[in-house]
Design an enzyme around this catalytic site. Structure first.
Site, mmCIF file in Angstrom:
data_model
loop_
_atom_site.group_PDB
_atom_site.id
_atom_site.type_symbol
_atom_site.label_atom_id
_atom_site.label_comp_id
_atom_site.label_asym_id
_atom_site.label_seq_id
_atom_site.Cartn_x
_atom_site.Cartn_y
_atom_site.Cartn_z
ATOM 1 C CG LEU A 541 4.847 -0.686 10.220
ATOM 2 C CD1 LEU A 541 4.966 -1.700 11.355
ATOM 3 C CD2 LEU A 541 5.506 -1.233 8.953
ATOM 4 C CG HIS A 645 3.493 9.389 0.385
ATOM 5 N ND1 HIS A 645 4.628 9.726 1.087
ATOM 6 C CD2 HIS A 645 2.759 10.529 0.295
ATOM 7 C CE1 HIS A 645 4.589 11.013 1.405
ATOM 8 N NE2 HIS A 645 3.468 11.516 0.926
#
Length: 754
Positions: A541, A645
């Protein structure tokens, strides 16, 4: 004629409406419309519709899908909502306003506060008189004045009246966000303070429940065999409370603990319910990180599992930028009516927070003047019924006259975005797109040969005749239909771990007990596994930064689920995603430094890249075959196991909204979490439906936007489409948008209503 005088005749027109307005307010106040009273909400709909008929607007009555709530016993139960009322006029006008307020109240059918009464000639006491049935009448009067004026043709407007604001607008928030994206400014008709002061900055708010499961046992015979969910809940409450004062002005208020039972049984269920308030978006992210860490701590307790339910239904609304400029513009307009407009920050929240999160500047206390809301002392100052309608009418007429500051007027784009299968003609743009992606997105390398292979494999997958997940990969792109630009990518990998192992670390927990020392020791292990063999993975994505707006991220991500919903037999019952793990500002992974670097003679980015492009045999060749004790790793490495992250957090949030949950497995290199969900439980799939296109019509008769796709594999396309549902199985589509997806009258589509 002064600048203000040209609006005066239509402001004066409002004065004789006072008696009618007061009578309606008394009648509406006597209708119990507590959020959970579906019958009472329906009565309010029946009262509002004939009143708004004088505006001659397009009227939509929108059913909301059921929500979810955690019961005291820990079960996930459906929550019914009332209906949203949407009125719209002149959607193609150069300026658009969004006017919103709720028609539910906090007073349920069992409340003794059920009817209004006059306290004196200037004050009415009653349920909802200020919050916010007086606000609905303010909208009606302001628009009635606008529509009679010569300035009406210069402004289009939408009114959204929702039935669930008092419980956080969980059901109606997608509709509010959708309409906000189409508007230039917003007007929310929550009550002002009794002296006319407005609410300025607002804290964001989220209601959450942590569901904790342990193990029941007899408190006498087998106490040590049990695992108390109530004890875990106590740890949970202490940890939540400890977050207060550590994340700026964020507050964590524990409101209730459900669970337990007879005192001779170790309790196996507990529910901790709490509210979080945050002043800024950074505080919100810190709060989410803190809650996630607590869930991890609970799941690390022996015999305990925990999961988090709920969300931030209200984002913080900060007094800055265009929102501040809008307040200042309205303050100047108030001077024309001899109103002293001022504002102050508040810890409360409302639908103005939702509009602000969608990027729409708004004033959210344009309703009547009143106070003591949410109590049986709630009151409205009666002289504000027409006063506040005049203020809003003046705002609307000034905007219709072209006097809204130009900085508020959005540029109108005629093009639409669509998701479709990648083709070879996309290759050059995909190479450019991949070059701008973060190095951590290893499944989208800036390598022409690899991307060419990805496209070729995807073309074969879309053309193949299969009945069950195999090694197929479906690679799709987001295309700007105006200029043909490829603006993003996404992919579905039908069956991972089949031809090549799909390695991750499964987090195991072991408990050992020494009778001699009377000591219990709990340890956590990283065990190399291929547990997702045959599962479907969603990934790759990526969205061009220029296009990170207008719901493009949702379109790209959720189109995968529409494809899977249409062709479920091609995919696994389990759908998973592997999230990028946390790294420091220099791109170093603490887990890699502590673990992987000792077994591979490669820098972290190189090993991550090789694995990302599908060459992962070296993991089995070189990684240790025996479990690794987490407690023996440096604390910096322990802290990032299961941590996402920072750049990946938005993608993880989208997955969580779809129902994905942490699976207790992490990436072997950086410790990023793996999340999964049953295909049938994916929110977009569960709420989507098939429908036949009845007619193709002009946009102004189909103003609501839905996520929809074609029912074809090779020719699969999806987009946000303006449509008008006729009934559950039939819709009308905007003809220009339908043409861009090749949809004709009589075709079937699958769509989901947010």
């Amino acid at each position: 004629m002064t600048e203000h005088a040209k609006f005066q005749p239509w402001l004066d027109w409002l004065d004789p409406r006072y008696v009618q307005t007061l009578d309606r307010l008394k009648t509406w106040s006597a209708i119990n419309s507590g959020t959970g009273n579906i019958d009472g909400l329906a009565q309010m709909v029946d009262a509002i519709l004939p009143a708004f008929a004088e505006l001659d607007a397009e009227t939509n009555i929108i059913d909301l899908p059921d929500g979810e709530a955690v019961s005291p016993g820990g079960d996930i139960l459906p929550v019914r909502y009332g209906k949203v009322l949407h009125f719209s006029k002149r959607p193609q006008a150069p300026v658009r306003a969004l006017l919103c307020i709720h028609y539910d109240t906090v007073f349920g059918t069992d409340s003794p506060f059920q009817s209004p009464r006059l306290i004196n000639d200037t004050t009415l006491n009653g349920p909802g008189v200020a919050d916010a049935k007086g606000g609905i009448l303010t909208i009606l009067n302001a628009l009635a004045a606008l529509e009679r004026s010569p300035f009406a043709n210069g402004i289009g407007w939408d009114v959204v009246l929702n039935p669930d604001e008092e419980t956080g607008s969980a059901g109606s928030s997608p509709i509010l966000a959708e309409r906000a994206r189409a508007a230039d400014f917003g007007m929310i008709f929550e009550p002002a303070l009794a002296d006319g002061t407005l609410a300025g900055a607002r804290k964001g708010s989220g209601n959450f429940s942590i569901r904790i499961k342990g193990k029941a046992a007899h408190a006498g015979r087998e106490f040590y065999a049990g695992r108390s969910a109530m004890v875990a809940a106590a740890h949970c409450v202490t940890a939540l409370d400890a977050l207060n004062g550590k994340t700026g002005d964020a507050t964590f208020n524990i409101g209730k603990i459900d669970g337990g039972g007879p005192v001779n049984i170790v309790p196996d269920t507990a529910i901790v319910r709490f509210n979080v308030r945050v002043a800024t978006h950074d505080e919100r992210h810190s709060a989410e990180t803190g809650m996630s860490a607590i869930i991890d701590q609970l799941n690390a307790m022996d015999g305990i599992t925990a999961d988090l339910h709920g969300r931030f239904g209200r984002a913080p609304k900060e007094m800055a930028g265009k929102t501040k400029a809008l307040f200042e513009w309205v303050r100047d307009l108030g001077n024309n009516l001899d109103l002293d407009i001022s504002w102050k920050a508040t810890g409360g929240c409302c639908d103005g927070n939702n509009l602000a999160e969608a990027g729409l500047p708004n004033i959210d206390t344009l309703g009547v003047r009143g106070g003591l809301i949410h109590s049986d002392q709630e009151f409205v100052k009666l002289d504000s019924l027409i006063e506040r309608a005049k203020l809003s009418a003046l705002i609307l007429m000034k905007a219709g006259a072209g006097e809204l500051p130009a900085s508020f007027v959005k540029r109108r784009f005629k093009h639409m975005m669509r998701v479709r299968p990648a083709i070879m003609a996309d290759l050059d743009r995909l190479v450019d797109l991949a070059s701008g992606a973060s190095k951590g997105l290893t499944t989208l390398p800036a390598n022409r040969g690899i991307l060419e292979t990805r496209i070729a494999d995807s073309i074969i997958a879309f053309e193949s005749d299969v009945d069950g997940p195999g090694g197929e990969s479906y690679f799709m792109v987001l295309e700007d239909t105006e200029n043909g630009k490829v603006a993003g990518t996404c992919a579905i990998y039908a069956g991972v771990g089949l031809s090549k192992a799909f390695y991750n670390y499964k987090i195991l927990k072991i408990t050992q007990y020494s009778h001699e020392l009377n000591v219990t020791s709990t340890s956590h292990l990283l065990n190399l596994a291929n547990d997702y063999q045959g599962a479907t993975e969603v990934g790759t994505l990526y969205l061009d930064p220029e296009y990170r707006k207008d719901g493009n991220g949702q379109l790209l991500a959720r189109s995968r689920y529409l494809l899977m919903g249409c062709f479920a037999s091609r995919f696994s019952e389990i759908v998973m995603a592997e999230m990028r793990g946390w790294q420091d500002k220099d791109g170093k992974s603490p887990l890699w430094e502590a673990l992987g670097s000792h077994f591979f003679q490669l820098p972290f980015p190189d090993a991550d890249y090789i694995s990302g492009v599908g060459n992962n045999q070296f993991i089995a060749d070189l990684m240790p075959k025996f479990p690794i004790y987490i407690e023996l790793l440096p604390k910096a490495a322990q802290d990032v196991i299961g941590k996402t992250h920072d750049e990946t957090r938005p993608a993880l949030n989208l997955l969580k909204k779809e129902g994905f949950r942490f699976s207790n497995a992490v990436d072997v290199f950086d410790g990023g979490p793996c999340v999964d969900v049953r295909l049938e439980d994916i929110r977009t799939i569960r709420h989507s439906r098939l429908a036949t296109v009845r007619n193709l019509v002009d946009r102004n008769t189909s103003t609501r936007r839905h996520l929809a796709c074609t029912i074809a594999l090779k020719g699969f396309q999806s987009s946000w489409l303006h449509m008008q549902p006729i009934n559950r199985d039939t819709v009308d589509l905007d003809h220009s948008e339908a043409a861009k997806l090749g949809i004709s009258a009589g075709d079937q589509i699958r769509y989901v209503t947010d």
